[in-house]
Design a protein around this motif. Structure first.
Motif, PDB file in Angstrom:
ATOM      1  N   THR A  90       4.925  64.205  40.253  1.00  0.00           N
ATOM      2  CA  THR A  90       5.938  63.151  40.311  1.00  0.00           C
ATOM      3  C   THR A  90       7.243  63.735  39.778  1.00  0.00           C
ATOM      4  O   THR A  90       7.233  64.652  38.946  1.00  0.00           O
ATOM      5  CB  THR A  90       5.543  61.921  39.461  1.00  0.00           C
ATOM      6  OG1 THR A  90       5.312  62.340  38.110  1.00  0.00           O
ATOM      7  CG2 THR A  90       4.299  61.257  40.007  1.00  0.00           C
ATOM      8  N   PHE A  91       8.370  63.206  40.271  1.00  0.00           N
ATOM      9  CA  PHE A  91       9.685  63.711  39.889  1.00  0.00           C
ATOM     10  C   PHE A  91      10.529  62.579  39.330  1.00  0.00           C
ATOM     11  O   PHE A  91      10.299  61.400  39.629  1.00  0.00           O
ATOM     12  CB  PHE A  91      10.383  64.339  41.098  1.00  0.00           C
ATOM     13  CG  PHE A  91       9.649  65.519  41.684  1.00  0.00           C
ATOM     14  CD1 PHE A  91       9.830  66.788  41.174  1.00  0.00           C
ATOM     15  CD2 PHE A  91       8.749  65.350  42.732  1.00  0.00           C
ATOM     16  CE1 PHE A  91       9.150  67.881  41.698  1.00  0.00           C
ATOM     17  CE2 PHE A  91       8.070  66.424  43.276  1.00  0.00           C
ATOM     18  CZ  PHE A  91       8.267  67.698  42.762  1.00  0.00           C
ATOM     19  N   ASN A 151      13.578  61.801  40.031  1.00  0.00           N
ATOM     20  CA  ASN A 151      14.261  61.129  41.131  1.00  0.00           C
ATOM     21  C   ASN A 151      14.194  61.999  42.379  1.00  0.00           C
ATOM     22  O   ASN A 151      13.709  63.140  42.334  1.00  0.00           O
ATOM     23  CB  ASN A 151      15.714  60.774  40.765  1.00  0.00           C
ATOM     24  CG  ASN A 151      16.507  61.996  40.328  1.00  0.00           C
ATOM     25  OD1 ASN A 151      16.546  63.005  41.028  1.00  0.00           O
ATOM     26  ND2 ASN A 151      17.139  61.893  39.153  1.00  0.00           N
ATOM     27  N   GLU A 152      14.688  61.491  43.498  1.00  0.00           N
ATOM     28  CA  GLU A 152      14.592  62.206  44.780  1.00  0.00           C
ATOM     29  C   GLU A 152      15.434  63.461  44.794  1.00  0.00           C
ATOM     30  O   GLU A 152      15.055  64.466  45.417  1.00  0.00           O
ATOM     31  CB  GLU A 152      15.006  61.268  45.928  1.00  0.00           C
ATOM     32  CG  GLU A 152      14.029  60.118  46.149  1.00  0.00           C
ATOM     33  CD  GLU A 152      14.425  59.258  47.340  1.00  0.00           C
ATOM     34  OE1 GLU A 152      15.448  59.595  47.994  1.00  0.00           O
ATOM     35  OE2 GLU A 152      13.717  58.272  47.618  1.00  0.00           O
ATOM     36  N   ALA A 153      16.571  63.441  44.114  1.00  0.00           N
ATOM     37  CA  ALA A 153      17.422  64.633  44.088  1.00  0.00           C
ATOM     38  C   ALA A 153      16.717  65.776  43.368  1.00  0.00           C
ATOM     39  O   ALA A 153      16.779  66.939  43.808  1.00  0.00           O
ATOM     40  CB  ALA A 153      18.748  64.304  43.402  1.00  0.00           C
ATOM     41  N   ALA A 178      13.445  66.057  43.078  1.00  0.00           N
ATOM     42  CA  ALA A 178      12.343  66.464  43.962  1.00  0.00           C
ATOM     43  C   ALA A 178      12.818  67.470  44.996  1.00  0.00           C
ATOM     44  O   ALA A 178      12.150  68.472  45.258  1.00  0.00           O
ATOM     45  CB  ALA A 178      11.745  65.231  44.632  1.00  0.00           C
ATOM     46  N   ALA A 179      14.000  67.219  45.586  1.00  0.00           N
ATOM     47  CA  ALA A 179      14.533  68.146  46.586  1.00  0.00           C
ATOM     48  C   ALA A 179      14.878  69.486  45.960  1.00  0.00           C
ATOM     49  O   ALA A 179      14.631  70.549  46.548  1.00  0.00           O
ATOM     50  CB  ALA A 179      15.768  67.530  47.249  1.00  0.00           C
ATOM     51  N   GLU A 234      11.502  71.376  45.155  1.00  0.00           N
ATOM     52  CA  GLU A 234      10.471  71.424  46.192  1.00  0.00           C
ATOM     53  C   GLU A 234       9.998  72.846  46.455  1.00  0.00           C
ATOM     54  O   GLU A 234       8.797  73.098  46.608  1.00  0.00           O
ATOM     55  CB  GLU A 234      10.977  70.794  47.482  1.00  0.00           C
ATOM     56  CG  GLU A 234       9.946  70.758  48.612  1.00  0.00           C
ATOM     57  CD  GLU A 234       8.761  69.866  48.276  1.00  0.00           C
ATOM     58  OE1 GLU A 234       7.656  70.145  48.784  1.00  0.00           O
ATOM     59  OE2 GLU A 234       8.934  68.900  47.511  1.00  0.00           O
ATOM     60  N   GLY A 281       6.476  72.431  45.288  1.00  0.00           N
ATOM     61  CA  GLY A 281       5.841  71.672  46.356  1.00  0.00           C
ATOM     62  C   GLY A 281       4.447  72.143  46.697  1.00  0.00           C
ATOM     63  O   GLY A 281       3.573  71.348  47.051  1.00  0.00           O
ATOM     64  N   ASN A 321       1.398  70.375  44.887  1.00  0.00           N
ATOM     65  CA  ASN A 321       1.087  68.965  45.097  1.00  0.00           C
ATOM     66  C   ASN A 321      -0.191  68.804  45.921  1.00  0.00           C
ATOM     67  O   ASN A 321      -0.345  69.400  46.989  1.00  0.00           O
ATOM     68  CB  ASN A 321       2.253  68.264  45.791  1.00  0.00           C
ATOM     69  CG  ASN A 321       2.267  66.777  45.523  1.00  0.00           C
ATOM     70  OD1 ASN A 321       1.781  66.317  44.504  1.00  0.00           O
ATOM     71  ND2 ASN A 321       2.810  66.029  46.461  1.00  0.00           N
TER      72      ASN A 321
END
Length: 432
Positions: free
Chosen positions: A233-234, A236-238, A240-241, A244, A248, A251
């Protein structure tokens, strides 16, 4: 009941010492006491002295525990729920001096929640370890004053662990975006162990009508998770990107790990000065020295994410004393004390099990509304003696992946810890 059970490690390490409401009120003594079906847990030999045709008992303890970590004068507290270790026992007579039975109990477990974004999140956010044991038992009274017993422990369990994989500080160092104590990326590790097998054996000897000696031994078992699942889990999305490429691949990958359930040796004595009083004392040695490190290993090509967490535990003693007084023909009252010494090395002090020596006073009573039925109530308060300047080292994976020198990515987390818990227990038993 087994499916709904969660556990708390308020015996030292992650061992449970709340397996009988009746005996909890008496300092959880039992190695040299003739407890009927409950003897299968404390000392299987005690069952051989039972004169009951059938004996059934069940106990559950509700543990509300809190731990506090102090860093640079700031306090961080756990957010734990109520945990409920339990035990169920049933025994029956085969012939006059031979008894058999089966127990279900929870000898080991841990449940603690430090929350996601505290300063020690790289070491632990939350952990839930559960170990269940079914134990068929046979006990034989060889002589009128001597009995032996043995049980086969069949154990299984599971682990659910969350910890930060990338801290906010290291993300700021590597990427330049400030996050404070917020974990940039966290990992959840969840898996079920293979079935493990061990033995619980004991002997009990009446010196005379007043004195009894007992000894028991539970063997070591290894709880192996061979194919657990990892999930990321991150914040936020930024983020995570941004992460990645580095993370990644981990996961939904699988991991393997092993955690020992150490051997336990108990020696006890009981004294009955008259028909109304029973006094008992036990010494319990737990072989925590076998717990050198917790290894979480990923298959190729993910070895860079392996977690090698030093433990270096030492063997530890727990001292139990207790007394019971038959106030009336239907009412027994009890009091006791446990002193549970810590196995934890202060140089490898991981907050997933905030070990410290604990002083645990107990009280309890049993009421028999009818001759064959007993209702048991107990209460234990757990006072942790604290741990000061306890430290734990770890490698920051993101900084390590940047090719920085060890001085930049090898971190040491140091803090003071305190803990306490309240543990009421309820039990019921029926025999004839």
């Amino acid at each position: 009941m087994a499916i709904l059970t969660s556990l708390a490690s308020w015996a030292e390490g992650y061992q449970i010492n709340t397996l009988s409401a009746k005996q909890l009120g008496m300092g959880h003594t039992g190695t040299a006491l003739k407890l009927g079906a409950e003897s299968m847990i404390f000392n299987p030999a005690g069952l051989g002295f039972s004169e009951k045709t059938l004996d059934i008992s069940a106990s559950v303890t509700a543990i509300k525990a809190d731990a506090t970590c102090t860093i640079d004068g700031a306090d961080y507290r756990t957010d734990n729920g109520v945990s409920t270790p339990l035990a169920v026992n049933a025994s029956f007579r085969i012939i006059d001096n031979l008894q058999a039975g089966i127990s279900f109990y929870t000898p080991y477990g841990s449940a603690i929640n430090w929350t996601n974004n505290w300063p020690g999140s790289m070491l632990s956010q939350q952990v839930s370890l559960k170990v269940y044991t079914v134990q068929p038992t046979v006990s034989w009274r060889i002589l009128p004053n001597l009995s032996v017993g043995a049980g086969l422990m069949i154990a299984w369990g599971g682990v659910n662990l969350d910890k930060a994989l990338i801290s906010g500080q290291s993300f700021e160092t590597a990427i330049g975006v400030p996050l404070g104590h917020t974990a940039a990326a966290s990992i959840n590790l969840q898996g079920d162990s293979k079935v493990a097998v061990g033995v619980n054996v004991g002997a009990m000897f009446d010196i005379n009508k007043k004195w009894t000696l007992g000894a028991s031994f539970r063997s070591k078992m290894g709880m192996n998770v061979s194919a657990g699942t990892a999930a990321l889990t991150f914040a936020n999305e930024a983020i995570a990107a941004a992460l990645e490429n580095q993370l990644g691949v981990i996961n939904q990958s699988q991991f393997a790990s092993e955690m020992p359930c150490p051997y336990v040796f108990n020696f006890g004595a009981s004294f009955r000065p008259n028909i109304r009083w029973t006094i008992a004392a036990d010494i319990q040695l737990t072989g925590w020295k076998t717990y050198k490190e917790l290894n979480i290993e990923f298959p190729e090509p993910l070895q860079g994410f392996n977690q090698n967490i030093p433990k270096d535990y030492r063997n530890a003693l727990c001292y139990h004393v207790g007394a019971q007084f038959a106030a009336t023909g239907r009412l027994d009252v009890r009091a006791g004390l446990m002193i549970d010494t810590t196995p934890v090395n202060s140089k490898h002090y991981n907050p997933e099990t905030p070990g410290m020596t604990k002083v645990e006073p107990t009280i309890g009573l049993s009421f028999r509304p009818i001759n064959n039925l007993s209702i048991d109530i107990a209460f234990m308060y757990v006072h942790g003696c604290g741990a000061k300047d306890a430290s734990c080292s770890y490698d920051d994976l993101l900084l390590k992946s940047q090719g920085l020198p060890e001085a930049y990515y090898h971190k040491i987390f140091t803090a003071d810890y305190r803990a306490h818990a309240f543990a009421p227990a309820l039990g019921v038993s029926y025999s004839f």
